[in-house]
Design a protein around this motif. Structure first.
Motif, PDB file in Angstrom:
ATOM      1  N   ASP A   1      32.817   1.738  70.678  1.00 44.05           N
ATOM      2  CA  ASP A   1      33.416   2.828  71.436  1.00 44.05           C
ATOM      3  C   ASP A   1      34.538   3.411  70.551  1.00 44.05           C
ATOM      4  OD1 ASP A   1      34.431   4.283  73.757  1.00 44.05           O
ATOM      5  OD2 ASP A   1      36.006   2.752  73.795  1.00 44.05           O
TER       6      ASP A   1
ATOM      7  N   ASP B   1      37.790   5.799  71.656  1.00 43.15           N
ATOM      8  CA  ASP B   1      39.173   5.808  72.181  1.00 43.15           C
ATOM      9  C   ASP B   1      39.536   4.471  72.808  1.00 43.15           C
ATOM     10  OD1 ASP B   1      40.350   8.704  72.069  1.00 43.15           O
ATOM     11  OD2 ASP B   1      38.235   8.915  72.584  1.00 43.15           O
TER      12      ASP B   1
ATOM     13  N   VAL C   1      46.665   7.549  73.059  1.00 36.59           N
ATOM     14  CA  VAL C   1      47.865   8.378  72.849  1.00 36.59           C
ATOM     15  C   VAL C   1      47.880   9.506  73.888  1.00 36.59           C
ATOM     16  CG1 VAL C   1      48.081   7.904  70.369  1.00 36.59           C
ATOM     17  CG2 VAL C   1      46.620   9.788  71.123  1.00 36.59           C
TER      18      VAL C   1
ATOM     19  N   SER D   1      30.592   7.271  72.243  1.00 38.91           N
ATOM     20  CA  SER D   1      31.852   7.778  72.794  1.00 38.91           C
ATOM     21  C   SER D   1      31.637   8.772  73.934  1.00 38.91           C
ATOM     22  CB  SER D   1      32.623   8.480  71.662  1.00 38.91           C
ATOM     23  OG  SER D   1      33.760   9.141  72.163  1.00 38.91           O
ATOM     24  N   GLY D   2      32.674   8.918  74.748  1.00 42.28           N
ATOM     25  CA  GLY D   2      32.662   9.947  75.788  1.00 42.28           C
ATOM     26  C   GLY D   2      32.962  11.320  75.200  1.00 42.28           C
TER      27      GLY D   2
ATOM     28  N   GLU E   1      39.104  19.038  78.465  1.00 44.88           N
ATOM     29  CA  GLU E   1      38.432  18.869  77.175  1.00 44.88           C
ATOM     30  C   GLU E   1      36.927  19.068  77.351  1.00 44.88           C
ATOM     31  OE1 GLU E   1      39.066  14.893  75.746  1.00 44.88           O
ATOM     32  OE2 GLU E   1      38.346  15.338  73.734  1.00 44.88           O
TER      33      GLU E   1
ATOM     34  N   ASN F   1      33.483  18.233  76.305  1.00 44.62           N
ATOM     35  CA  ASN F   1      32.775  17.207  75.529  1.00 44.62           C
ATOM     36  C   ASN F   1      31.285  17.506  75.438  1.00 44.62           C
ATOM     37  OD1 ASN F   1      35.065  15.732  74.898  1.00 44.62           O
ATOM     38  ND2 ASN F   1      34.967  14.549  76.784  1.00 44.62           N
TER      39      ASN F   1
ATOM     40  N   SER G   1      36.196  16.455  80.349  1.00 47.18           N
ATOM     41  CA  SER G   1      37.268  15.538  80.721  1.00 47.18           C
ATOM     42  C   SER G   1      38.470  16.339  81.238  1.00 47.18           C
ATOM     43  CB  SER G   1      37.751  14.736  79.508  1.00 47.18           C
ATOM     44  OG  SER G   1      36.740  13.868  79.056  1.00 47.18           O
TER      45      SER G   1
ATOM     46  N   HIS H   1      42.153  15.610  81.830  1.00 46.50           N
ATOM     47  CA  HIS H   1      43.182  14.584  81.581  1.00 46.50           C
ATOM     48  C   HIS H   1      44.404  14.833  82.466  1.00 46.50           C
ATOM     49  CE1 HIS H   1      41.324  12.982  77.860  1.00 46.50           C
ATOM     50  NE2 HIS H   1      40.921  14.232  77.686  1.00 46.50           N
TER      51      HIS H   1
ATOM     52  N   ARG I   1      47.012  12.359  82.236  1.00 49.69           N
ATOM     53  CA  ARG I   1      47.992  11.424  81.665  1.00 49.69           C
ATOM     54  C   ARG I   1      49.390  12.031  81.601  1.00 49.69           C
ATOM     55  NH1 ARG I   1      47.869   6.770  79.007  1.00 49.69           N
ATOM     56  NH2 ARG I   1      45.587   6.727  79.131  1.00 49.69           N
TER      57      ARG I   1
ATOM     58  N   ARG J   1      40.405   6.410  81.747  1.00 51.46           N
ATOM     59  CA  ARG J   1      41.817   6.072  81.532  1.00 51.46           C
ATOM     60  C   ARG J   1      42.659   7.335  81.663  1.00 51.46           C
ATOM     61  NH1 ARG J   1      42.203   1.513  76.853  1.00 51.46           N
ATOM     62  NH2 ARG J   1      44.304   1.426  77.684  1.00 51.46           N
TER      63      ARG J   1
ATOM     64  N   GLU K   1      36.295  12.527  84.761  1.00 47.45           N
ATOM     65  CA  GLU K   1      35.195  12.969  83.897  1.00 47.45           C
ATOM     66  C   GLU K   1      34.078  13.583  84.732  1.00 47.45           C
ATOM     67  OE1 GLU K   1      35.154  11.504  80.215  1.00 47.45           O
ATOM     68  OE2 GLU K   1      35.603   9.418  80.700  1.00 47.45           O
TER      69      GLU K   1
ATOM     70  N   LYS L   1      25.941   4.808  78.615  1.00 49.36           N
ATOM     71  CA  LYS L   1      26.105   4.169  77.308  1.00 49.36           C
ATOM     72  C   LYS L   1      25.138   2.992  77.122  1.00 49.36           C
ATOM     73  CE  LYS L   1      30.907   5.431  76.234  1.00 49.36           C
ATOM     74  NZ  LYS L   1      32.235   4.895  75.864  1.00 49.36           N
TER      75      LYS L   1
HETATM   76  O1  LIG Z   1      34.187   6.639  75.247  1.00 53.01           O
HETATM   77  P1  LIG Z   1      35.488   6.858  74.536  1.00 53.01           P
HETATM   78  O2  LIG Z   1      35.340   7.108  73.075  1.00 53.01           O
HETATM   79  O3  LIG Z   1      36.457   5.741  74.827  1.00 53.01           O
HETATM   80  O4  LIG Z   1      36.085   8.193  75.180  1.00 53.01           O
HETATM   81  C1  LIG Z   1      36.604   8.185  76.528  1.00 53.01           C
HETATM   82  C2  LIG Z   1      37.585   9.319  76.669  1.00 53.01           C
HETATM   83  O5  LIG Z   1      38.525   9.126  75.622  1.00 53.01           O
HETATM   84  C3  LIG Z   1      39.515  10.130  75.414  1.00 53.01           C
HETATM   85  O6  LIG Z   1      40.497  10.030  76.423  1.00 53.01           O
HETATM   86  C4  LIG Z   1      41.242   8.821  76.383  1.00 53.01           C
HETATM   87  O7  LIG Z   1      41.954   8.764  75.127  1.00 53.01           O
HETATM   88  C5  LIG Z   1      42.953   9.793  74.948  1.00 53.01           C
HETATM   89  C6  LIG Z   1      43.528   9.643  73.549  1.00 53.01           C
HETATM   90  O8  LIG Z   1      44.087   8.372  73.356  1.00 53.01           O
HETATM   91  C7  LIG Z   1      44.001   9.682  76.059  1.00 53.01           C
HETATM   92  O9  LIG Z   1      44.980  10.694  75.902  1.00 53.01           O
HETATM   93  C8  LIG Z   1      43.320   9.788  77.421  1.00 53.01           C
HETATM   94  O10 LIG Z   1      44.267   9.584  78.441  1.00 53.01           O
HETATM   95  C9  LIG Z   1      42.208   8.752  77.542  1.00 53.01           C
HETATM   96  O11 LIG Z   1      41.473   8.960  78.753  1.00 53.01           O
HETATM   97  C10 LIG Z   1      38.885  11.507  75.335  1.00 53.01           C
HETATM   98  O12 LIG Z   1      39.904  12.472  75.231  1.00 53.01           O
HETATM   99  C11 LIG Z   1      37.965  11.751  76.515  1.00 53.01           C
HETATM  100  O13 LIG Z   1      37.334  13.015  76.368  1.00 53.01           O
HETATM  101  C12 LIG Z   1      36.898  10.670  76.504  1.00 53.01           C
HETATM  102  O14 LIG Z   1      35.970  10.876  77.557  1.00 53.01           O
END
Ligand SMILES: O=P(O)(O)OC[C@H]1O[C@H](O[C@H]2O[C@H](CO)[C@@H](O)[C@H](O)[C@H]2O)[C@H](O)[C@@H](O)[C@@H]1O
Length: 385
Positions: free
Chosen positions: A125, A127, A134, A163-164, A248, A250, A255, A257, A259, A289, A293, A302
């Motif tokens: 994976d 992130d 971050v 990855s997502g 975002e 994808n 996504s 966010h 955060r 996280r 999504e 996955k």
């Molecule tokens: O499947 P992954 O590669 O783990 O992707 C999952 C999501 O990851 C990203 O978001 C996460 O990481 C960001 C950077 O550290 C953080 O700011 C965010 O809060 C996390 O959810 C990515 O931006 C997403 O599009 C992915 O779906």
């Protein structure tokens, strides 16, 4: 075809070639009557009556609860499943949890014994696994040392990033052309050219990459591309006045966010997303996280991407193959589960807090992931002597 209608999904129609049953992996795409309960147990979305990820006011409240419960106040954060910072002092709960999910580093010898004579295939994976979490998703860079570790591992074992993120975006971060890549939670796979004997998947095309290498592109949600673009634009517009929201694109999922959004405004985020998704019954919502999504309602995740890649590599039916999947998020659980249920390999959960998982082993954070990859390479080289 009106993709907003309940009756005309490219995923549902009998005429659609993607619904034909197949031998082998059987990658048929079905309408999910409900999203996987493993994402958000207990939420109304998982009710058997619920066919679509439409959010009304009641369900919005439930999503808000889920968002809050996965983000307790800072004082409790060392025990949180979404804890991004390693606990600095011995944590009894974590140590107890590790009895069930032993550290892949501390148990390396045991792991190596079970891997003896097997061909390892690595699935990683991005992130939270290769890069630390971050605040700005565009700045989730992996370190040069991590890139070296992944590159060295890829010289010893077939290696794929799952990855997502969009496939292009995750490639921009990793920049290792020798790897395979699956973006959009496995809905956009750039893998090896499939062996002639394997089943022919629709939505699967041969292509040549920038290095002139022949690859196979598999995009099971290609029928959703326009819809996702439309939803992305609507989400950007609808959330533009909420401070801190980042939307975002994808490619086959979006996504949202939160955060960096004040917790007092999280209800506004849910209301915006819910308002838009009402119009799209063939899209569903999952929680990551600090991110909501939006993704197509197709039976692909996955875990299915892992099986697809193993099959593409001609390794899916080999007893001597040991797939290892390392990931930190809810979406990675689908891959852990596939490996556990198929008794086929090991999931390794990256987490600095106790958390139920279908993985076998654990690692605390990306720096331990790097150490584990380096150990794998040393072990592989020494066992080849
Ligand atoms: O499947 P992954 O590669 O783990 O992707 C999952 C999501 O990851 C990203 O978001 C996460 O990481 C960001 C950077 O550290 C953080 O700011 C965010 O809060 C996390 O959810 C990515 O931006 C997403 O599009 C992915 O779906």
């Amino acid at each position: 075809m009106d993709l907003k209608s309940n009756h005309a999904s490219p995923v549902l129609t009998e005429a659609s070639p993607i619904n034909k049953s197949r031998r082998g992996l059987r990658a048929k795409l079905l309408l999910c009557s409900a999203p996987s309960a493993s994402f958000l147990p207990g939420l109304l979305l998982t009710s058997p009556k619920m066919k679509h990820a439409i959010l009304d006011d009641v369900r919005s409240a439930t999503w808000l609860d889920a968002m809050k419960s996965s983000s307790p106040p800072p004082k409790l954060i060392t025990k949180d499943i979404d804890n991004d910072i390693g606990a600095s002092e011995p944590d009894v709960a974590y140590q107890t949890w590790m009895l069930k999910y032993p550290s892949a580093l501390l148990s390396f010898e045991q792991f190596a014994n079970s891997a003896k004579g097997k061909r390892i295939v690595l699935f990683l994976d991005y992130d939270g696994t290769l890069s630390p979490i971050v605040e700005d998703p565009d700045r989730a860079f992996m370190s040069d040392d991590m890139r070296k570790a992944v590159g060295k591992a890829a010289k010893c074992f077939p290696t794929a990033i799952i990855s997502g993120r969009s496939r292009d975006k995750v490639f921009e971060f990793v920049t290792l052309p020798e790897l395979y890549y699956a973006g959009s939670h496995g809905m956009d796979i750039r893998g090896p050219v499939r062996p002639p004997s394997s089943d022919d998947h629709p939505n699967s095309i041969r292509s040549t990459d920038k290095q002139g290498k022949e690859v196979n592109l598999f995009q099971p949600a290609s029928g959703f591309l326009t819809m996702i673009g439309e939803v992305f634009a609507s989400l950007v517009e609808a959330t533009k006045d909420i401070d801190g929201v980042i939307v975002e694109n994808n490619k086959f999922c979006v996504s949202v966010h939160y955060r960096n959004v004040d917790v007092k405004s999280w209800d506004k985020v849910v209301a915006c997303v819910g308002g838009i998704l009402k119009e799209y019954p063939h899209l569903r919502l999952t929680l990551g996280r600090k991110v909501l999504e939006v993704r197509p309602v197709i039976d692909w995740d996955k875990g299915k991407a892992v099986m697809f890649l193993l099959e593409s590599l001609g390794l899916s039916k080999c007893e001597d193959v040991l797939p290892i999947y390392i990931g930190d998020d809810r979406t990675d659980e689908d891959a852990f589960k596939v490996l556990r249920e198929g008794n086929q390999g090991f999931g390794i959960l990256v987490s600095s807090g106790p958390k139920e998982s279908s993985a076998y082993y654990s690692l605390r954070d990306p720096s331990e992931v790097k150490e584990f990859l380096n150990s794998l390479v040393i072990w592989k080289k020494s066992s080849a002597l």
